[in-house]
Design an enzyme around this catalytic site. Structure first.
Site, PDB file in Angstrom:
ATOM      1  N   GLU A  64       0.776  -1.354   0.026  1.00 29.00           N
ATOM      2  CA  GLU A  64      -0.057  -0.051   0.006  1.00 29.00           C
ATOM      3  C   GLU A  64       0.847   1.389   0.062  1.00 29.00           C
ATOM      4  O   GLU A  64       1.895   1.134   0.239  1.00 29.00           O
ATOM      5  CB  GLU A  64      -0.755  -0.020   1.183  1.00 29.00           C
ATOM      6  CG  GLU A  64      -2.207  -0.318   0.968  1.00 29.00           C
ATOM      7  CD  GLU A  64      -3.190   0.980   0.378  1.00 29.00           C
ATOM      8  OE1 GLU A  64      -2.354   2.061  -0.016  1.00 29.00           O
ATOM      9  OE2 GLU A  64      -4.302   0.955   0.456  1.00 29.00           O
ATOM     10  N   ASN A  82      -5.921   6.530   7.173  1.00 30.69           N
ATOM     11  CA  ASN A  82      -5.753   5.676   5.847  1.00 30.69           C
ATOM     12  C   ASN A  82      -4.588   6.117   5.069  1.00 30.69           C
ATOM     13  O   ASN A  82      -3.649   5.656   4.567  1.00 30.69           O
ATOM     14  CB  ASN A  82      -6.972   5.301   5.586  1.00 30.69           C
ATOM     15  CG  ASN A  82      -6.861   4.305   4.443  1.00 30.69           C
ATOM     16  OD1 ASN A  82      -6.557   4.740   3.335  1.00 30.69           O
ATOM     17  ND2 ASN A  82      -7.287   3.079   4.941  1.00 30.69           N
ATOM     18  N   GLU A 110      -3.865  -5.710  10.367  1.00 30.42           N
ATOM     19  CA  GLU A 110      -3.475  -4.429   9.952  1.00 30.42           C
ATOM     20  C   GLU A 110      -2.981  -3.322  11.004  1.00 30.42           C
ATOM     21  O   GLU A 110      -3.124  -2.198  10.844  1.00 30.42           O
ATOM     22  CB  GLU A 110      -4.177  -3.934   8.591  1.00 30.42           C
ATOM     23  CG  GLU A 110      -3.823  -4.822   7.536  1.00 30.42           C
ATOM     24  CD  GLU A 110      -4.771  -4.106   6.315  1.00 30.42           C
ATOM     25  OE1 GLU A 110      -4.968  -2.929   6.297  1.00 30.42           O
ATOM     26  OE2 GLU A 110      -4.641  -4.642   5.223  1.00 30.42           O
ATOM     27  N   ASN A 123     -11.260   6.545   1.841  1.00 28.17           N
ATOM     28  CA  ASN A 123     -10.146   5.901   1.367  1.00 28.17           C
ATOM     29  C   ASN A 123      -9.190   6.864   0.733  1.00 28.17           C
ATOM     30  O   ASN A 123      -8.635   7.732   1.509  1.00 28.17           O
ATOM     31  CB  ASN A 123     -10.458   4.639   0.814  1.00 28.17           C
ATOM     32  CG  ASN A 123      -9.574   3.594   0.995  1.00 28.17           C
ATOM     33  OD1 ASN A 123      -8.273   3.949   0.833  1.00 28.17           O
ATOM     34  ND2 ASN A 123     -10.004   2.216   0.868  1.00 28.17           N
ATOM     35  N   ASP A 181      -9.760   2.172  -4.161  1.00 29.03           N
ATOM     36  CA  ASP A 181      -8.682   2.451  -2.688  1.00 29.03           C
ATOM     37  C   ASP A 181      -7.998   3.766  -2.928  1.00 29.03           C
ATOM     38  O   ASP A 181      -8.639   4.595  -2.982  1.00 29.03           O
ATOM     39  CB  ASP A 181      -7.945   1.121  -2.660  1.00 29.03           C
ATOM     40  CG  ASP A 181      -7.270   0.959  -1.235  1.00 29.03           C
ATOM     41  OD1 ASP A 181      -7.039   2.140  -0.678  1.00 29.03           O
ATOM     42  OD2 ASP A 181      -7.148  -0.129  -0.878  1.00 29.03           O
TER      43      ASP A 181
END
Length: 307
Positions: free
Chosen positions: A35, A125, A149, A183, A236
């Site tokens: 990510e 995030n 996570e 997100n 995302d």
């Protein structure tokens, strides 16, 4: 994958944004969930998070070997999304500590936000920095839903919101709160619009698959209508190119949308893409974090010149 298996053109404008002969290159394999890619032009490297492995990795290109990967930070506090501020410092969202931090030039960590109105944040995030130095981040509950996570915990915030940190005073303001799970987020090239992905699940089991667009008005937002809908998986992380097109992660790879929401085409990837960023000396190389791997592909456009 062969070049003819990678690009799927749905609108002729996509052909002008991509390179028909460009290969999708796998730069690294071995993450649990990759990510938050961020490109450092001055250091000629890419950083990204491997959230469940609690680390940040670094890839440096090498013309002979294709590049090497090293650990930038082990015990990253389950860091997720990253950006750079106007001084080039790394700004990170940490699930484990439920905070937004900045890495100083000497390596010290400065906490920018960990609470709002006396309550702990959910699990920051993703993050972007505006032209005035303000820092904008999303705060869903993904990092506190399990111990994979982050650390399982009950949310303290009444909503899953979007926040702004003033670049001068450090004051924190909630600027949007009507999301299931906010997100990824990104600014338009001129900074007048903020796009935010919603990828949560509603009470009736419905799942938003869209990106919303807001007008930036001072330290707040206005509007918030849907501007793009993902048809495979959910959005995302995403980025915007210099023409204002949105390049979004999706279950089938990357889906590209014109500013008016028309889907122009796709870059097909063997794994679900979580996030992406433009990088390289000309910002014409798209770096993709995709489940266990990091991929790259050259395109014919350039990333918007923002941190």
């Amino acid at each position: 994958m062969r070049p003819d298996e990678v690009l799927q053109i749905e609108d002729r404008r996509f052909a002008a944004l991509t390179i028909g002969s460009a290969r999708l290159e796998e730069l690294f394999r071995g993450c649990r969930w990759a990510e938050g890619p961020v490109w450092f032009d001055d250091l000629n490297c890419l950083l990204w998070s491997d959230i469940p492995n609690n680390r940040i990795l670094r890839w440096t290109p090498d013309p002979l070997t294709g590049g090497g990967v090293s650990v930038f930070r082990q015990l990253s506090n389950f860091a997720n999304g990253h950006s750079r501020d106007l001084q080039g410092r790394l700004v990170s969202c940490e699930h484990g500590t439920r905070r937004v931090t900045r890495t100083e030039a000497d390596g010290r960590i400065t906490v920018l936000a960990d609470r709002f109105e006396g309550r702990r944040l959910n699990s920051p995030n993703d993050v972007v920095v505006a032209g005035d130095g303000s820092i904008w981040f999303t705060d869903p509950t993904y990092g506190i839903q399990s111990d994979y996570e982050g650390f399982r915990a009950d949310p303290e915030q009444p909503v899953r919101g979007v926040y702004r940190i003033d670049g001068h005073s450090g004051a924190i303001r909630r600027v949007a709160e009507d999301f299931f799970q906010p997100n990824g987020l990104a600014f338009s090239p001129d900074g007048t619009r903020l796009y935010v992905a919603d990828s949560g699940t509603g009470p009736d089991g419905s799942q938003p698959r869209h990106i919303r667009g807001f007008e930036v008005q001072g330290d707040g937002l206005r509007g918030g209508g849907v501007v793009a809908v993902i048809d495979r998986g959910v959005p995302d992380g995403f980025r915007v190119d210099r023409e204002g097109n949105l390049w979004s992660s999706a279950a089938d790879g990357v889906q590209c949308f014109a500013p008016d929401g028309t889907r122009l085409g796709r870059i097909l990837v063997p794994q679900t893409v979580s996030n992406l960023t433009f990088g390289g000396p000309r910002r014409n190389r798209l770096f993709l974090t995709a489940t266990t791997s990091v991929y790259a592909i050259y395109v014919r456009t350039n990333g918007a010149q923002r941190p």
